[in-house]
Design a protein around this motif. Sequence first.
Motif, mmCIF file in Angstrom:
data_model
loop_
_atom_site.group_PDB
_atom_site.id
_atom_site.type_symbol
_atom_site.label_atom_id
_atom_site.label_comp_id
_atom_site.label_asym_id
_atom_site.label_seq_id
_atom_site.Cartn_x
_atom_site.Cartn_y
_atom_site.Cartn_z
ATOM 1 N N ASP A 1 34.996 47.329 4.565
ATOM 2 C CA ASP A 1 34.952 46.679 3.259
ATOM 3 C C ASP A 1 36.148 45.736 3.150
ATOM 4 O OD1 ASP A 1 34.208 46.044 0.709
ATOM 5 O OD2 ASP A 1 35.071 47.832 -0.208
ATOM 6 N N ASP B 1 35.112 52.251 3.963
ATOM 7 C CA ASP B 1 34.786 51.735 2.630
ATOM 8 C C ASP B 1 35.272 52.760 1.616
ATOM 9 O OD1 ASP B 1 33.284 50.985 0.158
ATOM 10 O OD2 ASP B 1 32.321 49.553 1.509
ATOM 11 N N THR C 1 31.357 43.267 1.661
ATOM 12 C CA THR C 1 32.157 43.104 0.450
ATOM 13 C C THR C 1 31.300 42.724 -0.757
ATOM 14 O OG1 THR C 1 33.983 41.846 -0.525
ATOM 15 C CG2 THR C 1 32.598 40.693 1.039
#
Length: 210
Positions: free
Chosen positions: A143, A99, A171
Motif C-alpha cells: 500500500d 497493507d 493505493t
Amino acid sequence: MIDETFLTTEEVLEYLQVNLRTVYRLIKAGKIPAVRVGRQWRFRKRDIDAWLDSQRPRGGTRPAPAPTQRPRGGGSRPVPAAPARPATGSTRPRVLVVDDEASIRDLLAKTLALAEYDVDVAPDGRSALERMRLYPYDLLIADLKMPGMDGLTVIREAKRYKADLPVIIITGFSTESSAIEAVNLGVAGYLTKPFRVPQVLAAAAKALGE
C-alpha cells in the motif's frame, strides 16, 4: 430464471482479465467449475460470477494478530513471528502483501492463495521489512499510504535486499508525483482502490513474467 450461459476458455480469459495459467490454477483448485465438451473447456458464467463475489472483502471481524517473538540480543521490541516456509521443492511464487487495512490484506491473501501463490501478509512497513530480512520473496505488494513507514519507503528498503524484486503498488490515492517516484523505483504495477480481483491476478502474473 437461472443463468446457464457458458463461456469458452478464451471468453473467460477476457472476462477475468487473467492469463491461461491462472485459469488452470483456479480449475485445479476447484474454485471455478469447468465442463469438458469434446476437447474444449466450458464455464458457467454464474459460477465465475459467484467466485468473483466470494473474493470481495467482507465487513466484520478482524483477523487475529500475528504471534510475536523477541529479537535476539536481549532487545525488548517484539517483531512478527516468521511465517512457516513451504515444503522444500515448492515452485510456487512467494508473495508478501503489506497493507494497514485488514480487509485488503485478507482479500489479497485469499485471492492470491486461490491462484496457488504462497502468501505472507504484514500490517505495516516495519514488520514487512522484518519478514524480508528472513526470507526472499518473488513479489511485493505494498500500500502506498500507511501510518509510519509509507509504501515508497518500504520499496526503497526492499530493493536493498533484492534489487530486481517485482513490486505492485496498491493505493486509494493516486498522484502524479507518487506515480513518477514509483516508476523510478521500478514498480511493475500500480492499482488504485477499489480494485477488482481480476486486476490483481493479472498484475501479479504480469509482474512475475507469467
